[in-house]
Design a protein around this motif. Structure first.
Motif, PDB file in Angstrom:
ATOM      1  N   LEU A  61       0.796  -1.224   0.000  1.00 46.39           N
ATOM      2  CA  LEU A  61       0.000   0.000   0.000  1.00 46.39           C
ATOM      3  C   LEU A  61       0.834   1.283   0.000  1.00 46.39           C
ATOM      4  O   LEU A  61       0.550   2.187  -0.796  1.00 46.39           O
ATOM      5  N   PRO A  62       1.883   1.403   0.806  1.00 45.79           N
ATOM      6  CA  PRO A  62       2.690   2.634   0.752  1.00 45.79           C
ATOM      7  C   PRO A  62       3.352   2.862  -0.610  1.00 45.79           C
ATOM      8  O   PRO A  62       3.428   3.997  -1.081  1.00 45.79           O
ATOM      9  N   LEU A  63       3.802   1.796  -1.266  1.00 45.31           N
ATOM     10  CA  LEU A  63       4.419   1.947  -2.589  1.00 45.31           C
ATOM     11  C   LEU A  63       3.398   2.433  -3.618  1.00 45.31           C
ATOM     12  O   LEU A  63       3.692   3.307  -4.433  1.00 45.31           O
TER      13      LEU A  63
ATOM     14  N   VAL B 279       1.070   6.966  -6.897  1.00 43.73           N
ATOM     15  CA  VAL B 279      -0.091   7.805  -7.235  1.00 43.73           C
ATOM     16  C   VAL B 279       0.220   9.273  -6.951  1.00 43.73           C
ATOM     17  O   VAL B 279      -0.069  10.155  -7.773  1.00 43.73           O
ATOM     18  N   VAL B 280       0.839   9.550  -5.827  1.00 42.73           N
ATOM     19  CA  VAL B 280       1.188  10.928  -5.481  1.00 42.73           C
ATOM     20  C   VAL B 280       2.207  11.485  -6.476  1.00 42.73           C
ATOM     21  O   VAL B 280       2.064  12.612  -6.969  1.00 42.73           O
TER      22      VAL B 280
ATOM     23  N   PHE C 135       0.509  12.436  -9.834  1.00 35.51           N
ATOM     24  CA  PHE C 135      -0.258  13.688  -9.853  1.00 35.51           C
ATOM     25  C   PHE C 135       0.598  14.913  -9.580  1.00 35.51           C
ATOM     26  O   PHE C 135       0.239  16.020  -9.985  1.00 35.51           O
ATOM     27  N   ILE C 136       1.730  14.767  -8.913  1.00 36.61           N
ATOM     28  CA  ILE C 136       2.574  15.916  -8.607  1.00 36.61           C
ATOM     29  C   ILE C 136       3.612  16.177  -9.691  1.00 36.61           C
ATOM     30  O   ILE C 136       3.902  17.324 -10.015  1.00 36.61           O
ATOM     31  N   MET C 137       4.175  15.121 -10.294  1.00 36.63           N
ATOM     32  CA  MET C 137       5.278  15.312 -11.232  1.00 36.63           C
ATOM     33  C   MET C 137       4.954  14.913 -12.671  1.00 36.63           C
ATOM     34  O   MET C 137       5.199  15.683 -13.595  1.00 36.63           O
ATOM     35  N   ILE C 138       4.441  13.739 -12.886  1.00 33.49           N
ATOM     36  CA  ILE C 138       4.307  13.203 -14.241  1.00 33.49           C
ATOM     37  C   ILE C 138       3.192  13.903 -15.013  1.00 33.49           C
ATOM     38  O   ILE C 138       3.388  14.341 -16.150  1.00 33.49           O
ATOM     39  N   ARG C 139       2.034  14.049 -14.431  1.00 31.79           N
ATOM     40  CA  ARG C 139       0.890  14.649 -15.126  1.00 31.79           C
ATOM     41  C   ARG C 139       1.132  16.105 -15.524  1.00 31.79           C
ATOM     42  O   ARG C 139       0.863  16.477 -16.675  1.00 31.79           O
ATOM     43  N   PRO C 140       1.661  16.961 -14.629  1.00 36.80           N
ATOM     44  CA  PRO C 140       1.937  18.347 -15.054  1.00 36.80           C
ATOM     45  C   PRO C 140       2.989  18.432 -16.166  1.00 36.80           C
ATOM     46  O   PRO C 140       2.879  19.275 -17.058  1.00 36.80           O
ATOM     47  N   GLN C 141       3.991  17.546 -16.135  1.00 34.51           N
ATOM     48  CA  GLN C 141       5.016  17.555 -17.185  1.00 34.51           C
ATOM     49  C   GLN C 141       4.399  17.186 -18.527  1.00 34.51           C
ATOM     50  O   GLN C 141       4.725  17.792 -19.551  1.00 34.51           O
TER      51      GLN C 141
END
Length: 109
Positions: free
Chosen positions: A27-29, A34-35, A38-44
């Motif tokens: 679960l932590p992985l 997911v975090v 949404f923080i790095m890959i999607r905005p790029q």
């Protein structure tokens, strides 16, 4: 003597929750991925899409800034290259991907 008894007592508990234990461990992985998405890959990916649209919309006469900081006016367009006039009678050929920004009309004098 005491150590082996302690291991023997916890062994059946771990065997019963095998599937749940492995899911809880992963679960932590999954949450980190997911975090990061949404923080790095999607905005790029969004920035790349906007840059590609800007490059495709280039037209003769547009005033641009290159990634190297050169200001100029588009004089000719090619398939992979753009010719920009940086001074009267001085023309430079650059790759389309090197265009960093399109300036509003009348910015360059």
């Amino acid at each position: 003597m005491f150590i082996s008894n302690a291991f023997a007592q916890t062994a059946p508990a771990a065997a019963e929750g095998g599937l749940m234990g492995s899911l809880t461990g992963m679960l932590p992985l999954v949450l980190m991925f997911v975090v990061l998405y949404f923080i790095m890959i999607r905005p790029q990916m969004k920035r790349q899409k906007e840059h590609r649209a800007m490059i495709d919309a280039l037209a003769k006469g547009d005033e641009i800034v290159t990634s190297g900081g050169i200001l100029g006016k588009v004089s000719r367009l090619g398939e992979g290259f753009v010719h920009i006039e940086i001074a009267e009678g001085v023309e430079v050929q650059i790759q389309r991907a090197a265009v960093a920004q399109v300036l509003p009309k009348g910015t360059l004098k």
